[in-house]
Design a protein around this motif. Sequence first.
Motif, PDB file in Angstrom:
ATOM      1  N   LEU A   1      90.664 -53.874  56.574  1.00  0.00           N
ATOM      2  CA  LEU A   1      91.797 -53.982  57.494  1.00  0.00           C
ATOM      3  C   LEU A   1      91.412 -54.792  58.732  1.00  0.00           C
ATOM      4  O   LEU A   1      92.167 -55.663  59.177  1.00  0.00           O
ATOM      5  N   LYS A   2      90.244 -54.529  59.275  1.00  0.00           N
ATOM      6  CA  LYS A   2      89.800 -55.283  60.456  1.00  0.00           C
ATOM      7  C   LYS A   2      89.605 -56.763  60.110  1.00  0.00           C
ATOM      8  O   LYS A   2      89.963 -57.640  60.903  1.00  0.00           O
ATOM      9  N   LYS A   3      89.087 -57.041  58.942  1.00  0.00           N
ATOM     10  CA  LYS A   3      88.919 -58.432  58.508  1.00  0.00           C
ATOM     11  C   LYS A   3      90.290 -59.106  58.378  1.00  0.00           C
ATOM     12  O   LYS A   3      90.478 -60.246  58.827  1.00  0.00           O
ATOM     13  N   TYR A   4      91.242 -58.405  57.783  1.00  0.00           N
ATOM     14  CA  TYR A   4      92.612 -58.913  57.647  1.00  0.00           C
ATOM     15  C   TYR A   4      93.208 -59.204  59.023  1.00  0.00           C
ATOM     16  O   TYR A   4      93.829 -60.245  59.244  1.00  0.00           O
ATOM     17  N   ALA A   5      92.992 -58.302  59.962  1.00  0.00           N
ATOM     18  CA  ALA A   5      93.504 -58.486  61.320  1.00  0.00           C
ATOM     19  C   ALA A   5      92.899 -59.735  61.963  1.00  0.00           C
ATOM     20  O   ALA A   5      93.618 -60.517  62.594  1.00  0.00           O
ATOM     21  N   LYS A   6      91.609 -59.909  61.820  1.00  0.00           N
ATOM     22  CA  LYS A   6      90.943 -61.086  62.396  1.00  0.00           C
ATOM     23  C   LYS A   6      91.495 -62.374  61.770  1.00  0.00           C
ATOM     24  O   LYS A   6      91.768 -63.342  62.478  1.00  0.00           O
ATOM     25  N   GLU A   7      91.668 -62.365  60.446  1.00  0.00           N
ATOM     26  CA  GLU A   7      92.184 -63.552  59.756  1.00  0.00           C
ATOM     27  C   GLU A   7      93.590 -63.924  60.227  1.00  0.00           C
ATOM     28  O   GLU A   7      93.961 -65.086  60.251  1.00  0.00           O
ATOM     29  N   HIS A   8      94.382 -62.902  60.573  1.00  0.00           N
ATOM     30  CA  HIS A   8      95.762 -63.126  61.004  1.00  0.00           C
ATOM     31  C   HIS A   8      95.916 -63.128  62.528  1.00  0.00           C
ATOM     32  O   HIS A   8      97.028 -63.130  63.036  1.00  0.00           O
ATOM     33  N   GLN A   9      94.789 -63.093  63.218  1.00  0.00           N
ATOM     34  CA  GLN A   9      94.745 -63.126  64.681  1.00  0.00           C
ATOM     35  C   GLN A   9      95.548 -61.981  65.319  1.00  0.00           C
ATOM     36  O   GLN A   9      96.186 -62.151  66.350  1.00  0.00           O
ATOM     37  N   PHE A  10      95.489 -60.811  64.676  1.00  0.00           N
ATOM     38  CA  PHE A  10      96.072 -59.603  65.259  1.00  0.00           C
ATOM     39  C   PHE A  10      95.044 -59.013  66.224  1.00  0.00           C
ATOM     40  O   PHE A  10      93.875 -58.864  65.852  1.00  0.00           O
ATOM     41  N   PRO A  11      95.448 -58.675  67.426  1.00  0.00           N
ATOM     42  CA  PRO A  11      94.495 -57.993  68.307  1.00  0.00           C
ATOM     43  C   PRO A  11      94.098 -56.640  67.716  1.00  0.00           C
ATOM     44  O   PRO A  11      94.915 -55.966  67.077  1.00  0.00           O
ATOM     45  N   ILE A  12      92.843 -56.283  67.926  1.00  0.00           N
ATOM     46  CA  ILE A  12      92.350 -54.970  67.499  1.00  0.00           C
ATOM     47  C   ILE A  12      92.051 -54.174  68.762  1.00  0.00           C
ATOM     48  O   ILE A  12      91.309 -54.632  69.637  1.00  0.00           O
ATOM     49  N   ILE A  13      92.641 -52.994  68.826  1.00  0.00           N
ATOM     50  CA  ILE A  13      92.499 -52.128  69.998  1.00  0.00           C
ATOM     51  C   ILE A  13      91.847 -50.825  69.545  1.00  0.00           C
ATOM     52  O   ILE A  13      92.420 -50.086  68.749  1.00  0.00           O
ATOM     53  N   TYR A  14      90.653 -50.576  70.038  1.00  0.00           N
ATOM     54  CA  TYR A  14      89.944 -49.346  69.739  1.00  0.00           C
ATOM     55  C   TYR A  14      90.343 -48.315  70.785  1.00  0.00           C
ATOM     56  O   TYR A  14      90.313 -48.596  71.984  1.00  0.00           O
ATOM     57  N   ILE A  15      90.707 -47.138  70.319  1.00  0.00           N
ATOM     58  CA  ILE A  15      91.124 -46.050  71.207  1.00  0.00           C
ATOM     59  C   ILE A  15      90.261 -44.849  70.847  1.00  0.00           C
ATOM     60  O   ILE A  15      90.174 -44.472  69.671  1.00  0.00           O
ATOM     61  N   ASN A  16      89.629 -44.246  71.846  1.00  0.00           N
ATOM     62  CA  ASN A  16      88.663 -43.200  71.518  1.00  0.00           C
ATOM     63  C   ASN A  16      88.626 -42.097  72.557  1.00  0.00           C
ATOM     64  O   ASN A  16      88.815 -42.335  73.744  1.00  0.00           O
TER      65      ASN A  16
END
Length: 173
Positions: A37-52
């Motif tokens: 999923l993270k790889k897919y997001a990077k390929e599609h230039q979706f921001p990834i937001i880590y919440i913890n």
Amino acid sequence: MKKTAVLVIDMINNFNFYEGDLLLHNTKEILSNVVKLKKYAKEHQFPIIYINDHYDTWDTNYKQIAQTCSSEKNEEVIAQGIPEKEDYFIMKPQMSGFFRTPLRSLLEHLEIEHLILTGIAGNICVLFTANDAHMRGYTIHVPENCIASNTDRHNKEALKLMSEVFKADTEAI
């Protein structure tokens, strides 16, 4: 297509609680899907937001939280919960990624309309974040193979609720 972001919830985790070993096992089962999923997001230039969660550090630095939570048993999981340089990180005080955090402001700044949620625990923090996202008008996708709960029953119940009540897409990636 709606502007999309991926939320990675509570992957930095110490698993030191009731049924923590069950959650750890189930989390390891989804790790390869989270990576995809993270790889897919990077390929599609979706921001990834880590919440913890903060694990009583109250630190907004993910490195400090990771250090606090790290052990031999969870190092593989924590490695997937660490943001890359271009990613975002938000510390949350309680279950929802929206509760008392700047998440809404960040999503507005990025002009996000659609959220893909991944992480743990599906029946608690992912569910509460999905609820708050739905109430704020975001469309959501919670891939069934990208969240884990302490038990399969809890995970299935959370997915059913998110699908039926929040109109979340729960199709696996």
